[in-house]
Design a protein around this motif. Structure first.
Motif, PDB file in Angstrom:
ATOM      1  N   ASN A  38       2.464 -48.496  -0.044  1.00 45.33           N
ATOM      2  CA  ASN A  38       1.720 -49.753   0.539  1.00 45.33           C
ATOM      3  C   ASN A  38       0.311 -49.766  -0.070  1.00 45.33           C
ATOM      4  N   LEU A  39      -0.340 -48.639   0.091  1.00 40.34           N
ATOM      5  CA  LEU A  39      -1.616 -48.824  -0.704  1.00 40.34           C
ATOM      6  C   LEU A  39      -1.690 -48.981  -2.016  1.00 40.34           C
ATOM      7  N   LEU A  40      -0.679 -48.225  -2.778  1.00 42.12           N
ATOM      8  CA  LEU A  40      -0.774 -48.361  -4.177  1.00 42.12           C
ATOM      9  C   LEU A  40      -0.219 -49.746  -4.693  1.00 42.12           C
ATOM     10  N   ALA A  69      -8.136 -46.404  -4.945  1.00 42.57           N
ATOM     11  CA  ALA A  69      -9.238 -47.361  -5.596  1.00 42.57           C
ATOM     12  C   ALA A  69      -9.019 -47.958  -6.703  1.00 42.57           C
ATOM     13  N   ASP A  70      -9.447 -49.257  -6.855  1.00 42.58           N
ATOM     14  CA  ASP A  70      -9.000 -50.255  -8.054  1.00 42.58           C
ATOM     15  C   ASP A  70     -10.491 -50.917  -8.330  1.00 42.58           C
ATOM     16  N   CYS A 120     -11.352 -49.502   4.889  1.00 42.49           N
ATOM     17  CA  CYS A 120     -11.529 -50.269   3.222  1.00 42.49           C
ATOM     18  C   CYS A 120     -13.024 -50.320   3.146  1.00 42.49           C
ATOM     19  N   LEU A 121     -13.452 -50.120   1.984  1.00 42.90           N
ATOM     20  CA  LEU A 121     -14.732 -50.043   1.690  1.00 42.90           C
ATOM     21  C   LEU A 121     -14.875 -50.780   0.230  1.00 42.90           C
ATOM     22  N   ALA A 122     -16.348 -51.046  -0.029  1.00 42.56           N
ATOM     23  CA  ALA A 122     -16.515 -51.592  -1.418  1.00 42.56           C
ATOM     24  C   ALA A 122     -16.678 -50.521  -2.373  1.00 42.56           C
ATOM     25  N   ARG A 123     -15.944 -50.667  -3.425  1.00 45.02           N
ATOM     26  CA  ARG A 123     -16.180 -49.470  -4.436  1.00 45.02           C
ATOM     27  C   ARG A 123     -17.497 -49.608  -5.492  1.00 45.02           C
ATOM     28  N   GLY A 127     -14.841 -53.344  -7.078  1.00 43.09           N
ATOM     29  CA  GLY A 127     -13.349 -53.288  -6.689  1.00 43.09           C
ATOM     30  C   GLY A 127     -13.333 -52.626  -5.101  1.00 43.09           C
ATOM     31  N   THR A 128     -12.457 -52.059  -4.936  1.00 37.43           N
ATOM     32  CA  THR A 128     -12.135 -51.637  -3.428  1.00 37.43           C
ATOM     33  C   THR A 128     -11.798 -50.251  -3.323  1.00 37.43           C
ATOM     34  N   VAL A 129     -11.988 -49.757  -2.210  1.00 37.68           N
ATOM     35  CA  VAL A 129     -11.432 -48.225  -2.025  1.00 37.68           C
ATOM     36  C   VAL A 129     -10.967 -48.273  -0.563  1.00 37.68           C
ATOM     37  N   PHE A 130      -9.587 -47.758  -0.471  1.00 35.29           N
ATOM     38  CA  PHE A 130      -9.011 -47.672   0.836  1.00 35.29           C
ATOM     39  C   PHE A 130      -8.961 -46.132   0.870  1.00 35.29           C
TER      40      PHE A 130
END
Length: 146
Positions: A38-40, A69-70, A120-123, A127-130
């Motif tokens: 799900n994360l990927l 992360a994306d 969930c964090l800001a990258r 982008g986003t980092v889970f």
């Protein structure tokens, strides 16, 4: 279950690279696979076609971290917790048909059922980092080893 091995298998499905520290976690293999998948898939869908970075690390004794992360548009500060609610749709998503469905809600439920959690964090740089943190096999839920 070998978390890095699982991450590498699932990352290959979406064209992502997986790296990190080997760690074993105890739990339901089917559910842990769903969490990683799900994360990927979320990163692939919302990452704007940018490379996905997936890794494992040991953030503290007795714990293992999973990071996806994306470089997509990111998640606004005020929605980073709400996206884990079932069927949550951010403002303006009704017009586009985009939303977060059940995927991230399931990720949180699975992580918590295994003695961990997800955030969930800001990258940095966009982008986003889970980040998911789970106890390693043989560790007590509080992080101390058996």
């Amino acid at each position: 279950m070998d978390l890095l091995g699982l991450l590498a298998e699932e990352a290959a499905r979406v064209g992502a690279e997986a790296s990190g520290d080997a760690a074993s976690v105890r739990g339901d293999a089917r559910l842990l696979r769903r969490l990683v998948r799900n994360l990927l898939e979320n990163a692939r869908r919302h990452g704007g076609g940018t490379p996905i970075e997936a890794s494992t690390a040991a953030p503290s004794p007795g714990r293992v971290g999973l990071r996806v992360a994306d470089r997509g548009p990111g998640v606004p500060d005020g929605e980073r917790e709400r996206i884990f609610e079932p069927f949550y749709r951010p403002a303006g998503a009704a017009e586009t048909g985009e939303g977060y469905g059940l995927g991230l809600s399931l990720v949180r439920q699975i992580a918590r059922a295994h003695g961990g959690d997800v955030r969930c964090l800001a990258r940095e740089g966009g982008g986003t980092v889970f980040e998911v943190e789970l106890p390693v096999a043989g560790a007590a839920p509080g992080g101390a080893s058996d």
